[in-house]
Every structure is written in structure tokens, then in C-alpha cells.
Scaffold this motif. Structure first.
Motif, short mmCIF file in Angstrom:
data_model
loop_
_atom_site.label_atom_id
_atom_site.label_comp_id
_atom_site.label_asym_id
_atom_site.label_seq_id
_atom_site.Cartn_x
_atom_site.Cartn_y
_atom_site.Cartn_z
N GLY A 26 114.12 -35.09 -21.18
CA GLY A 26 114.94 -34.51 -20.12
C GLY A 26 114.14 -34.25 -18.86
O GLY A 26 112.91 -34.15 -18.90
N PHE A 27 114.86 -34.16 -17.77
CA PHE A 27 114.27 -33.89 -16.46
C PHE A 27 115.10 -32.79 -15.82
O PHE A 27 116.33 -32.89 -15.76
CB PHE A 27 114.30 -35.16 -15.61
CG PHE A 27 113.79 -35.00 -14.20
CD1 PHE A 27 112.45 -34.76 -13.95
CD2 PHE A 27 114.66 -35.08 -13.12
CE1 PHE A 27 111.97 -34.62 -12.65
CE2 PHE A 27 114.20 -34.94 -11.82
CZ PHE A 27 112.85 -34.72 -11.59
N VAL A 28 114.45 -31.72 -15.39
CA VAL A 28 115.14 -30.59 -14.76
C VAL A 28 114.87 -30.63 -13.26
O VAL A 28 113.72 -30.74 -12.84
CB VAL A 28 114.67 -29.25 -15.37
CG1 VAL A 28 115.31 -28.08 -14.65
CG2 VAL A 28 114.97 -29.20 -16.85
N TRP A 29 115.94 -30.51 -12.48
CA TRP A 29 115.85 -30.55 -11.02
C TRP A 29 116.39 -29.26 -10.43
O TRP A 29 117.56 -28.92 -10.63
CB TRP A 29 116.65 -31.74 -10.48
CG TRP A 29 116.57 -31.90 -9.00
CD1 TRP A 29 117.53 -31.54 -8.08
CD2 TRP A 29 115.50 -32.46 -8.24
NE1 TRP A 29 117.12 -31.85 -6.81
CE2 TRP A 29 115.87 -32.42 -6.88
CE3 TRP A 29 114.26 -32.99 -8.59
CZ2 TRP A 29 115.05 -32.90 -5.87
CZ3 TRP A 29 113.45 -33.46 -7.58
CH2 TRP A 29 113.85 -33.42 -6.24
N LYS A 30 115.55 -28.52 -9.73
CA LYS A 30 115.96 -27.30 -9.02
C LYS A 30 115.32 -27.35 -7.66
O LYS A 30 114.17 -26.96 -7.47
CB LYS A 30 115.53 -26.05 -9.81
CG LYS A 30 115.76 -24.74 -9.08
CD LYS A 30 117.22 -24.47 -8.88
CE LYS A 30 117.46 -23.16 -8.19
NZ LYS A 30 118.13 -23.32 -6.90
N VAL A 67 119.33 -35.65 -17.39
CA VAL A 67 118.89 -34.97 -16.17
C VAL A 67 119.73 -33.71 -16.02
O VAL A 67 120.96 -33.76 -16.13
CB VAL A 67 119.08 -35.89 -14.94
CG1 VAL A 67 118.75 -35.16 -13.66
CG2 VAL A 67 118.24 -37.15 -15.08
N PHE A 68 119.07 -32.60 -15.79
CA PHE A 68 119.73 -31.30 -15.64
C PHE A 68 119.50 -30.82 -14.21
O PHE A 68 118.38 -30.53 -13.82
CB PHE A 68 119.18 -30.32 -16.68
CG PHE A 68 119.34 -30.85 -18.09
CD1 PHE A 68 120.51 -30.64 -18.78
CD2 PHE A 68 118.34 -31.61 -18.68
CE1 PHE A 68 120.68 -31.17 -20.05
CE2 PHE A 68 118.50 -32.13 -19.95
CZ PHE A 68 119.68 -31.91 -20.64
N VAL A 69 120.60 -30.77 -13.45
CA VAL A 69 120.54 -30.46 -12.03
C VAL A 69 121.01 -29.02 -11.84
O VAL A 69 122.18 -28.70 -12.10
CB VAL A 69 121.46 -31.40 -11.23
CG1 VAL A 69 121.31 -31.15 -9.74
CG2 VAL A 69 121.21 -32.85 -11.58
N PRO A 108 125.20 -41.08 -15.14
CA PRO A 108 125.23 -41.01 -16.60
C PRO A 108 124.13 -40.10 -17.15
O PRO A 108 122.99 -40.10 -16.66
CB PRO A 108 124.99 -42.46 -17.04
CG PRO A 108 125.43 -43.29 -15.87
CD PRO A 108 125.10 -42.47 -14.65
N ASN A 109 124.48 -39.30 -18.14
CA ASN A 109 123.57 -38.36 -18.79
C ASN A 109 122.98 -37.33 -17.83
O ASN A 109 121.87 -36.83 -18.04
CB ASN A 109 122.46 -39.08 -19.55
CG ASN A 109 122.98 -39.77 -20.77
OD1 ASN A 109 123.96 -39.35 -21.37
ND2 ASN A 109 122.34 -40.85 -21.15
N LYS A 145 122.47 -27.65 -25.62
CA LYS A 145 123.91 -27.96 -25.64
C LYS A 145 124.14 -29.47 -25.47
O LYS A 145 124.96 -30.06 -26.17
CB LYS A 145 124.61 -27.21 -24.51
CG LYS A 145 126.09 -27.42 -24.44
CD LYS A 145 126.71 -26.60 -23.32
CE LYS A 145 128.19 -26.90 -23.19
NZ LYS A 145 128.80 -26.15 -22.08
N PHE A 146 123.38 -30.10 -24.58
CA PHE A 146 123.51 -31.54 -24.36
C PHE A 146 123.22 -32.31 -25.65
O PHE A 146 123.99 -33.17 -26.07
CB PHE A 146 122.56 -32.00 -23.25
CG PHE A 146 122.59 -33.49 -23.01
CD1 PHE A 146 123.51 -34.04 -22.15
CD2 PHE A 146 121.69 -34.33 -23.65
CE1 PHE A 146 123.55 -35.41 -21.94
CE2 PHE A 146 121.71 -35.69 -23.45
CZ PHE A 146 122.65 -36.24 -22.59
N TYR A 147 122.09 -32.01 -26.28
CA TYR A 147 121.70 -32.75 -27.48
C TYR A 147 122.60 -32.44 -28.67
O TYR A 147 122.86 -33.32 -29.49
CB TYR A 147 120.23 -32.51 -27.81
CG TYR A 147 119.33 -33.41 -26.98
CD1 TYR A 147 119.16 -34.74 -27.33
CD2 TYR A 147 118.69 -32.94 -25.84
CE1 TYR A 147 118.36 -35.59 -26.57
CE2 TYR A 147 117.90 -33.80 -25.07
CZ TYR A 147 117.74 -35.11 -25.45
OH TYR A 147 116.96 -35.94 -24.69
#
Length: 161
Positions: A26-30, A67-69, A108-109, A145-147
Motif C-alpha cells: 500500500g501507499f499512503v498519500w497525505k 493507494v490510500f488518499v 483502481p484500488n 478494511k481494504f484487505y
């Protein structure tokens, strides 16, 4: 164009690969608040972010990496705001926030995580330790939650496959 921060990230990935076999789950973007005064960046934010995700997934050889934005406000909350007052205070923030929400819908994702506007801060933009810890817990919860929602046998449900 890949900038110096992206190159730093890829250098860190290269170093990690020298000592281990990292799994990119995963990749987190803030980010985005700092661009609120820059019209061109704000107006191109979605396309630039989509390219960042594409490049990152390709460069770490994980084409479906989640990816979690992180975003302060949902589109519904943004639509309730007085756009004129909002634009006076944060000139180009609205298109950035809308782009981050769009990313969670259209890439996607990708998932947009709404964290609200009341996390504790040290100034108008930056979170204090408690705010950072809360964001970290929210990220962990979003990843879990995603997984959990993936169907059994999905390649993402077992990244080592």
C-alpha cells in the motif's frame, strides 16, 4: 516529470531491496495543502496524482498496489461550503480536495480516507503528535478494511504470490 522527492523514494526502495525483499502492500498519500495557492498545480492535481500512482506501481513492480488518499473533506462536505469564502481563504484548495476524492473513486484500488478538519494541529496546516498518531491509526484501519474486503484468493489478499 519525476521530481527529487520521487527520486528519494525510489532510492529508499533500492536500498531496502539490497537488505530485504520488501512487499509493497500500500501507499499512503497525505499532501496537497501546500499547493493551495498554485493554480496550475491545483487544476492539474488529479492527472498529476494519477500519473504518480501509475509510475509508483510500475517502478515497484506492483501494478495493483492499493493507494490510500487522505483528505479533510468529502465532496458532499465541500459542496456545503461557501465556495466564495473558501476560495478567498484558500485560493485553489477546492480543486485539490475534489481531485483527491476523485482519485478514490476513479483510480483502481485507490481509497479516499476522510479525516475531517478537527485533528489537533500545531499551526493552521500541520498536525501535532496526537494528530499524526490519529492519522496513522486511520491509515492502519483503512488498509485493514481494504484487505478484509478482498475476495479469498485475490492476488492482493496474498501479496507474496
Amino acid at each position: 516529470k519525476k521530481g527529487p522527492l520521487y527520486k528519494d523514494l525510489m532510492n529508499a526502495v533500492t536500498e531496502a531491496k539490497k537488505i530485504s525483499e520488501p512487499v509493497f502492500s500500500g501507499f499512503v498519500w497525505k499532501q496537497g495543502g501546500g499547493d493551495k495557492g498554485r493554480k496550475e498545480i491545483a487544476n492539474n492535481y488529479y492527472d498529476t496524482f494519477k500519473q504518480l500512482v501509475s509510475d509508483l506501481r510500475k517502478d515497484v513492480n506492483t501494478p495493483d498496489m492499493p493507494v490510500f488518499v487522505f483528505n479533510a473533506l468529502s465532496d458532499e462536505e465541500l459542496d456545503k461550503r461557501d465556495k466564495e469564502a473558501f476560495s478567498r481563504k484558500w485560493k485553489y484548495l477546492m480543486p485539490i480536495l475534489k481531485a483527491k476524492n476523485r482519485a478514490g473513486r476513479d483510480i483502481p484500488n485507490a481509497v479516499t480516507v476522510i479525516h475531517g478538519t478537527d485533528l489537533p494541529k500545531v499551526d493552521a496546516l500541520h498536525y501535532n503528535t496526537e494528530g499524526q498518531l490519529t492519522l496513522g491509526k486511520m491509515a492502519a484501519s483503512a488498509v485493514k478494511k481494504f484487505y478484509k474486503a478482498l475476495p479469498k484468493g485475490d492476488i492482493l489478499s496474498n501479496p507474496k504470490k
